[in-house]
Write a protein that holds these residues in place. Sequence first.
Motif, PDB file in Angstrom:
ATOM      1  N   VAL A  87       1.504   1.356 -13.994  1.00 24.03           N
ATOM      2  CA  VAL A  87       1.254   2.575 -13.229  1.00 24.03           C
ATOM      3  C   VAL A  87      -0.178   3.031 -13.468  1.00 24.03           C
ATOM      4  O   VAL A  87      -0.661   3.027 -14.599  1.00 24.03           O
ATOM      5  CB  VAL A  87       2.249   3.686 -13.646  1.00 24.03           C
ATOM      6  CG1 VAL A  87       1.939   4.985 -12.948  1.00 24.03           C
ATOM      7  CG2 VAL A  87       3.672   3.247 -13.373  1.00 24.03           C
ATOM      8  N   GLN A  88      -0.842   3.413 -12.382  1.00 31.30           N
ATOM      9  CA  GLN A  88      -2.194   3.946 -12.460  1.00 31.30           C
ATOM     10  C   GLN A  88      -2.228   5.340 -11.845  1.00 31.30           C
ATOM     11  O   GLN A  88      -1.748   5.541 -10.737  1.00 31.30           O
ATOM     12  CB  GLN A  88      -3.184   3.041 -11.720  1.00 31.30           C
ATOM     13  CG  GLN A  88      -3.343   1.691 -12.327  1.00 31.30           C
ATOM     14  CD  GLN A  88      -4.301   0.806 -11.546  1.00 31.30           C
ATOM     15  OE1 GLN A  88      -4.701   1.126 -10.425  1.00 31.30           O
ATOM     16  NE2 GLN A  88      -4.675  -0.307 -12.140  1.00 31.30           N
ATOM     17  N   PHE A  89      -2.793   6.275 -12.585  1.00 34.39           N
ATOM     18  CA  PHE A  89      -3.058   7.630 -12.098  1.00 34.39           C
ATOM     19  C   PHE A  89      -4.569   7.727 -11.941  1.00 34.39           C
ATOM     20  O   PHE A  89      -5.295   7.556 -12.927  1.00 34.39           O
ATOM     21  CB  PHE A  89      -2.577   8.678 -13.103  1.00 34.39           C
ATOM     22  CG  PHE A  89      -1.116   8.600 -13.423  1.00 34.39           C
ATOM     23  CD1 PHE A  89      -0.188   9.242 -12.625  1.00 34.39           C
ATOM     24  CD2 PHE A  89      -0.664   7.873 -14.518  1.00 34.39           C
ATOM     25  CE1 PHE A  89       1.153   9.172 -12.911  1.00 34.39           C
ATOM     26  CE2 PHE A  89       0.681   7.802 -14.814  1.00 34.39           C
ATOM     27  CZ  PHE A  89       1.597   8.449 -14.007  1.00 34.39           C
ATOM     28  N   THR A  90      -5.046   7.978 -10.727  1.00 30.95           N
ATOM     29  CA  THR A  90      -6.493   8.002 -10.506  1.00 30.95           C
ATOM     30  C   THR A  90      -6.921   9.244  -9.735  1.00 30.95           C
ATOM     31  O   THR A  90      -6.156   9.803  -8.953  1.00 30.95           O
ATOM     32  CB  THR A  90      -6.961   6.758  -9.718  1.00 30.95           C
ATOM     33  OG1 THR A  90      -6.226   6.659  -8.499  1.00 30.95           O
ATOM     34  CG2 THR A  90      -6.781   5.489 -10.533  1.00 30.95           C
ATOM     35  N   ALA A  91      -8.157   9.632  -9.987  1.00 24.25           N
ATOM     36  CA  ALA A  91      -8.826  10.682  -9.214  1.00 24.25           C
ATOM     37  C   ALA A  91     -10.036  10.023  -8.570  1.00 24.25           C
ATOM     38  O   ALA A  91     -10.695   9.180  -9.185  1.00 24.25           O
ATOM     39  CB  ALA A  91      -9.253  11.822 -10.113  1.00 24.25           C
ATOM     40  N   ASP A  92     -10.291  10.376  -7.307  1.00 28.85           N
ATOM     41  CA  ASP A  92     -11.411   9.742  -6.612  1.00 28.85           C
ATOM     42  C   ASP A  92     -12.165  10.751  -5.768  1.00 28.85           C
ATOM     43  O   ASP A  92     -11.657  11.806  -5.422  1.00 28.85           O
ATOM     44  CB  ASP A  92     -10.956   8.560  -5.757  1.00 28.85           C
ATOM     45  CG  ASP A  92      -9.904   8.915  -4.722  1.00 28.85           C
ATOM     46  OD1 ASP A  92      -9.892  10.063  -4.253  1.00 28.85           O
ATOM     47  OD2 ASP A  92      -9.115   8.038  -4.365  1.00 28.85           O
ATOM     48  N   GLY A  93     -13.377  10.392  -5.473  1.00 32.10           N
ATOM     49  CA  GLY A  93     -14.221  11.200  -4.601  1.00 32.10           C
ATOM     50  C   GLY A  93     -15.228  10.297  -3.934  1.00 32.10           C
ATOM     51  O   GLY A  93     -15.731   9.356  -4.548  1.00 32.10           O
ATOM     52  N   LEU A 109     -13.170   5.967  13.832  1.00 31.91           N
ATOM     53  CA  LEU A 109     -13.167   4.905  12.827  1.00 31.91           C
ATOM     54  C   LEU A 109     -14.244   5.220  11.804  1.00 31.91           C
ATOM     55  O   LEU A 109     -15.380   5.557  12.177  1.00 31.91           O
ATOM     56  CB  LEU A 109     -13.425   3.543  13.468  1.00 31.91           C
ATOM     57  CG  LEU A 109     -12.410   3.075  14.499  1.00 31.91           C
ATOM     58  CD1 LEU A 109     -12.826   1.735  15.095  1.00 31.91           C
ATOM     59  CD2 LEU A 109     -11.021   2.972  13.899  1.00 31.91           C
ATOM     60  N   SER A 110     -13.899   5.093  10.521  1.00 33.67           N
ATOM     61  CA  SER A 110     -14.826   5.423   9.442  1.00 33.67           C
ATOM     62  C   SER A 110     -14.757   4.371   8.349  1.00 33.67           C
ATOM     63  O   SER A 110     -13.726   3.737   8.142  1.00 33.67           O
ATOM     64  CB  SER A 110     -14.464   6.777   8.819  1.00 33.67           C
ATOM     65  OG  SER A 110     -14.446   7.792   9.778  1.00 33.67           O
ATOM     66  N   VAL A 111     -15.865   4.219   7.646  1.00 30.78           N
ATOM     67  CA  VAL A 111     -15.933   3.375   6.462  1.00 30.78           C
ATOM     68  C   VAL A 111     -16.423   4.256   5.319  1.00 30.78           C
ATOM     69  O   VAL A 111     -17.250   5.148   5.527  1.00 30.78           O
ATOM     70  CB  VAL A 111     -16.846   2.138   6.686  1.00 30.78           C
ATOM     71  CG1 VAL A 111     -18.271   2.532   6.956  1.00 30.78           C
ATOM     72  CG2 VAL A 111     -16.729   1.163   5.545  1.00 30.78           C
ATOM     73  N   GLY A 112     -15.861   4.036   4.128  1.00 30.30           N
ATOM     74  CA  GLY A 112     -16.208   4.922   3.029  1.00 30.30           C
ATOM     75  C   GLY A 112     -16.368   4.206   1.705  1.00 30.30           C
ATOM     76  O   GLY A 112     -15.857   3.101   1.505  1.00 30.30           O
ATOM     77  N   GLY A 113     -17.063   4.863   0.812  1.00 34.93           N
ATOM     78  CA  GLY A 113     -17.216   4.414  -0.564  1.00 34.93           C
ATOM     79  C   GLY A 113     -16.750   5.506  -1.494  1.00 34.93           C
ATOM     80  O   GLY A 113     -17.046   6.684  -1.271  1.00 34.93           O
ATOM     81  N   LEU A 114     -15.996   5.130  -2.535  1.00 34.72           N
ATOM     82  CA  LEU A 114     -15.412   6.110  -3.440  1.00 34.72           C
ATOM     83  C   LEU A 114     -15.699   5.742  -4.890  1.00 34.72           C
ATOM     84  O   LEU A 114     -15.718   4.555  -5.233  1.00 34.72           O
ATOM     85  CB  LEU A 114     -13.893   6.172  -3.260  1.00 34.72           C
ATOM     86  CG  LEU A 114     -13.392   6.537  -1.878  1.00 34.72           C
ATOM     87  CD1 LEU A 114     -12.178   5.723  -1.518  1.00 34.72           C
ATOM     88  CD2 LEU A 114     -13.060   7.994  -1.838  1.00 34.72           C
ATOM     89  N   LEU A 115     -15.875   6.733  -5.731  1.00 32.35           N
ATOM     90  CA  LEU A 115     -15.911   6.549  -7.175  1.00 32.35           C
ATOM     91  C   LEU A 115     -14.555   6.971  -7.715  1.00 32.35           C
ATOM     92  O   LEU A 115     -13.986   7.974  -7.263  1.00 32.35           O
ATOM     93  CB  LEU A 115     -17.017   7.389  -7.804  1.00 32.35           C
ATOM     94  CG  LEU A 115     -18.438   6.977  -7.439  1.00 32.35           C
ATOM     95  CD1 LEU A 115     -19.437   7.945  -8.053  1.00 32.35           C
ATOM     96  CD2 LEU A 115     -18.726   5.561  -7.886  1.00 32.35           C
ATOM     97  N   MET A 116     -14.034   6.208  -8.700  1.00 28.97           N
ATOM     98  CA  MET A 116     -12.682   6.465  -9.197  1.00 28.97           C
ATOM     99  C   MET A 116     -12.651   6.455 -10.722  1.00 28.97           C
ATOM    100  O   MET A 116     -13.396   5.717 -11.359  1.00 28.97           O
ATOM    101  CB  MET A 116     -11.708   5.401  -8.680  1.00 28.97           C
ATOM    102  CG  MET A 116     -11.662   5.284  -7.179  1.00 28.97           C
ATOM    103  SD  MET A 116     -10.512   4.029  -6.622  1.00 28.97           S
ATOM    104  CE  MET A 116      -8.992   4.941  -6.732  1.00 28.97           C
ATOM    105  N   THR A 117     -11.766   7.250 -11.255  1.00 31.10           N
ATOM    106  CA  THR A 117     -11.477   7.245 -12.684  1.00 31.10           C
ATOM    107  C   THR A 117     -10.000   7.563 -12.851  1.00 31.10           C
ATOM    108  O   THR A 117      -9.387   8.161 -11.975  1.00 31.10           O
ATOM    109  CB  THR A 117     -12.361   8.249 -13.448  1.00 31.10           C
ATOM    110  OG1 THR A 117     -12.125   8.084 -14.847  1.00 31.10           O
ATOM    111  CG2 THR A 117     -12.070   9.672 -13.044  1.00 31.10           C
TER     112      THR A 117
END
Length: 191
Positions: A87-93, A109-117
């Motif tokens: 199980v992974q619990f993550t927060a992203d922005g 239509l959109s493309v995105g980049g996210l940082l996660m922890t």
Amino acid sequence: MKRLLLLIVIMCPFLLPLSAQRYLPGQQGLQLTGGTTDGYGLVRHRNVGFYIGIARSSYTQAANRWVYGVEYLNRHYCYKHTPMPVVQFTADGGYYYQFLSNPGKDVFLSVGGLLMTGYETSNWGKKKLPDGATLLDKDGFLYGGAVAFEMEAFITDRLVLLLNIKERLLFGSSVGKFHFQSGIGVKYIIR
């Protein structure tokens, strides 16, 4: 004649090209998404993988958006016919760039980049298995990012249907760095 006139009045909004005001600067939405991970769905009984997430979007001056949220990812691995959850619990922005829309501004239509922890746990911290074996995977903190592709289809001015795919790259995981997600969701424009 009255019936024909009534039919024309009722059908007129559907036949005329309308353009709503969408993707306005300052608009914000709350979205709920869910789907499968690593190519496994809920149909299979082995190696089940799914995720759910909630996020908030904020539209920018350039018709793009910032997205902040949290996700819960659950993936089962089989050990001698015994499912073991990871199980992974993550927060992203991150930032989504809108690159295509139809003339009526109904589909984007959109493309995105996210940082996660986040945090990962294997078998909910239980290291001893039913047959006496010991699980060597360790719980730990995750960090990394993701690349996402998303389609937004406005059902009404406030209700949006989402289709998305995402490839996550998270370091610190004991079972793999890459996880592919595909899902569906809804977004409600709150202001």
